[in-house]
Design a protein around this motif. Structure first.
Motif, mmCIF file in Angstrom:
data_model
loop_
_atom_site.group_PDB
_atom_site.id
_atom_site.type_symbol
_atom_site.label_atom_id
_atom_site.label_comp_id
_atom_site.label_asym_id
_atom_site.label_seq_id
_atom_site.Cartn_x
_atom_site.Cartn_y
_atom_site.Cartn_z
ATOM 1 N N ASP A 45 -26.247 13.509 39.118
ATOM 2 C CA ASP A 45 -25.357 14.192 38.444
ATOM 3 C C ASP A 45 -23.947 14.348 39.224
ATOM 4 O OD1 ASP A 45 -27.324 14.551 36.788
ATOM 5 O OD2 ASP A 45 -27.869 16.575 38.124
ATOM 6 N N ALA A 46 -23.676 14.452 40.246
ATOM 7 C CA ALA A 46 -22.816 13.959 41.238
ATOM 8 C C ALA A 46 -21.752 12.564 40.775
ATOM 9 C CB ALA A 46 -22.625 14.422 42.352
ATOM 10 N N ALA A 47 -22.310 11.936 40.618
ATOM 11 C CA ALA A 47 -21.574 10.818 39.883
ATOM 12 C C ALA A 47 -21.419 10.462 38.408
ATOM 13 C CB ALA A 47 -22.948 9.320 40.268
ATOM 14 N N ARG A 48 -22.584 11.357 37.898
ATOM 15 C CA ARG A 48 -21.803 11.134 35.967
ATOM 16 C C ARG A 48 -20.593 12.270 35.886
ATOM 17 N NH1 ARG A 48 -27.567 12.203 35.511
ATOM 18 N NH2 ARG A 48 -27.968 10.051 34.589
ATOM 19 N N LEU A 49 -21.030 13.335 37.175
ATOM 20 C CA LEU A 49 -19.123 14.026 36.689
ATOM 21 C C LEU A 49 -18.169 13.424 37.145
ATOM 22 C CD1 LEU A 49 -20.392 17.467 38.553
ATOM 23 C CD2 LEU A 49 -19.489 16.560 35.951
ATOM 24 N N ARG A 50 -17.828 12.530 38.524
ATOM 25 C CA ARG A 50 -16.776 11.982 38.830
ATOM 26 C C ARG A 50 -16.462 10.818 37.973
ATOM 27 N NH1 ARG A 50 -15.626 13.269 43.937
ATOM 28 N NH2 ARG A 50 -17.030 14.405 45.406
ATOM 29 N N ALA A 51 -18.086 10.270 37.102
ATOM 30 C CA ALA A 51 -16.897 9.285 35.947
ATOM 31 C C ALA A 51 -16.398 9.807 35.231
ATOM 32 C CB ALA A 51 -18.273 8.516 35.114
ATOM 33 N N LEU A 52 -16.117 10.965 34.906
ATOM 34 C CA LEU A 52 -14.992 11.597 34.178
ATOM 35 C C LEU A 52 -13.605 12.189 34.344
ATOM 36 C CD1 LEU A 52 -17.672 14.455 32.591
ATOM 37 C CD2 LEU A 52 -17.197 12.370 31.426
ATOM 38 N N ILE A 53 -13.515 11.926 35.989
ATOM 39 C CA ILE A 53 -12.549 11.610 36.144
ATOM 40 C C ILE A 53 -12.039 10.262 36.593
ATOM 41 C CG2 ILE A 53 -11.922 12.490 38.514
ATOM 42 C CD1 ILE A 53 -14.134 13.618 39.595
ATOM 43 N N PRO A 54 -10.767 11.166 35.969
ATOM 44 C CA PRO A 54 -9.386 9.308 35.668
ATOM 45 C C PRO A 54 -9.293 8.354 37.172
ATOM 46 C CG PRO A 54 -8.960 10.718 34.384
ATOM 47 C CD PRO A 54 -9.726 11.937 35.215
ATOM 48 N N ASP A 55 -9.600 7.507 37.622
ATOM 49 C CA ASP A 55 -9.340 7.021 38.442
ATOM 50 C C ASP A 55 -8.159 7.381 39.346
ATOM 51 O OD1 ASP A 55 -11.322 5.728 38.351
ATOM 52 O OD2 ASP A 55 -10.536 3.687 37.596
ATOM 53 N N THR A 56 -7.062 7.478 38.955
ATOM 54 C CA THR A 56 -5.302 7.851 39.543
ATOM 55 C C THR A 56 -6.123 9.004 40.136
ATOM 56 O OG1 THR A 56 -5.198 9.421 37.070
ATOM 57 C CG2 THR A 56 -4.360 6.550 37.630
ATOM 58 N N ARG A 57 -6.787 10.251 39.773
ATOM 59 C CA ARG A 57 -7.027 11.046 40.574
ATOM 60 C C ARG A 57 -8.498 10.550 42.118
ATOM 61 N NH1 ARG A 57 -3.455 14.861 40.203
ATOM 62 N NH2 ARG A 57 -5.135 16.698 40.668
ATOM 63 N N ARG A 58 -8.618 9.436 42.243
ATOM 64 C CA ARG A 58 -9.938 9.563 42.980
ATOM 65 C C ARG A 58 -8.936 9.033 44.412
ATOM 66 N NH1 ARG A 58 -14.321 6.489 40.185
ATOM 67 N NH2 ARG A 58 -13.518 6.956 38.043
ATOM 68 N N SER A 59 -7.963 8.643 44.078
ATOM 69 C CA SER A 59 -7.368 7.772 45.524
ATOM 70 C C SER A 59 -7.322 8.637 46.840
ATOM 71 C CB SER A 59 -6.099 6.903 44.676
ATOM 72 O OG SER A 59 -5.135 8.165 44.953
ATOM 73 N N GLY A 60 -7.533 8.502 47.521
ATOM 74 C CA GLY A 60 -7.021 8.860 48.966
ATOM 75 C C GLY A 60 -6.095 10.721 49.252
ATOM 76 N N ALA A 61 -5.059 10.515 48.394
ATOM 77 C CA ALA A 61 -4.205 12.045 48.227
ATOM 78 C C ALA A 61 -4.575 12.754 47.657
ATOM 79 C CB ALA A 61 -2.905 11.525 48.076
ATOM 80 N N GLY A 62 -6.052 12.301 46.328
ATOM 81 C CA GLY A 62 -6.072 13.527 45.259
ATOM 82 C C GLY A 62 -5.011 14.496 45.122
ATOM 83 N N LEU A 63 -5.841 15.548 44.704
ATOM 84 C CA LEU A 63 -4.820 16.177 44.429
ATOM 85 C C LEU A 63 -3.181 16.833 44.904
ATOM 86 C CD1 LEU A 63 -7.465 19.774 43.954
ATOM 87 C CD2 LEU A 63 -5.529 17.924 41.892
ATOM 88 N N TRP A 64 -3.375 16.294 46.171
ATOM 89 C CA TRP A 64 -2.360 16.955 47.149
ATOM 90 C C TRP A 64 -1.542 15.804 47.057
ATOM 91 C CZ3 TRP A 64 -2.361 21.360 46.985
ATOM 92 C CH2 TRP A 64 -4.177 22.022 47.263
ATOM 93 N N ALA A 65 -1.070 14.615 46.233
ATOM 94 C CA ALA A 65 -0.839 13.138 46.319
ATOM 95 C C ALA A 65 0.834 13.909 45.455
ATOM 96 C CB ALA A 65 -1.148 12.181 45.814
ATOM 97 N N VAL A 66 1.798 13.378 46.024
ATOM 98 C CA VAL A 66 3.436 13.332 44.848
ATOM 99 C C VAL A 66 3.333 12.136 44.992
ATOM 100 C CG1 VAL A 66 5.464 13.773 45.980
ATOM 101 C CG2 VAL A 66 4.046 15.023 47.325
ATOM 102 N N PRO A 67 4.529 12.104 43.599
ATOM 103 C CA PRO A 67 4.352 11.157 42.432
ATOM 104 C C PRO A 67 5.660 10.346 43.438
ATOM 105 C CG PRO A 67 4.535 12.965 41.640
ATOM 106 C CD PRO A 67 4.067 13.365 42.305
ATOM 107 N N ASP A 68 5.443 9.072 43.309
ATOM 108 C CA ASP A 68 6.318 8.374 44.303
ATOM 109 C C ASP A 68 7.689 8.391 43.708
ATOM 110 O OD1 ASP A 68 4.746 6.946 45.910
ATOM 111 O OD2 ASP A 68 4.417 5.091 44.772
ATOM 112 N N ASN A 69 7.960 8.754 42.050
ATOM 113 C CA ASN A 69 9.111 8.469 41.762
ATOM 114 C C ASN A 69 9.243 10.169 40.631
ATOM 115 O OD1 ASN A 69 11.860 8.062 39.973
ATOM 116 N ND2 ASN A 69 11.016 6.112 38.925
#
Length: 71
Positions: A45-69
């Motif tokens: 179930d957790a894997a199915r939920l994670r599959a709905l999240i675009p890859d860009t949101r699963r990188s290390g910094a997650g929600l607290w990432a600040v765009p480079d530009n």
């Protein structure tokens, strides 16, 4: 569905799967031999939920990432 909500739900479900794996008490009406199946179902179930999240949101910094530009 908001991505942070999906991430939080997946994390809670994964944590529950970990607790089941570690031997937490199951409800009285759940047989002990169901434990491995319950753990697998929770992880799936957790894997199915994670599959709905675009890859860009699963990188290390997650929600607290600040765009480079920021623009």
């Amino acid at each position: 569905m908001p991505q942070p909500l999906l991430m939080r739900a997946a994390r809670l479900i994964e944590n529950t799967a970990d607790l089941v794996h570690q031997g937490c008490p199951l409800p009285p009406d759940v047989a002990e031999d169901v434990r491995p199946h319950l753990q697998k179902a929770l992880r799936d179930d957790a894997a199915r939920l994670r599959a709905l999240i675009p890859d860009t949101r699963r990188s290390g910094a997650g929600l607290w990432a600040v765009p480079d530009n920021p623009s």
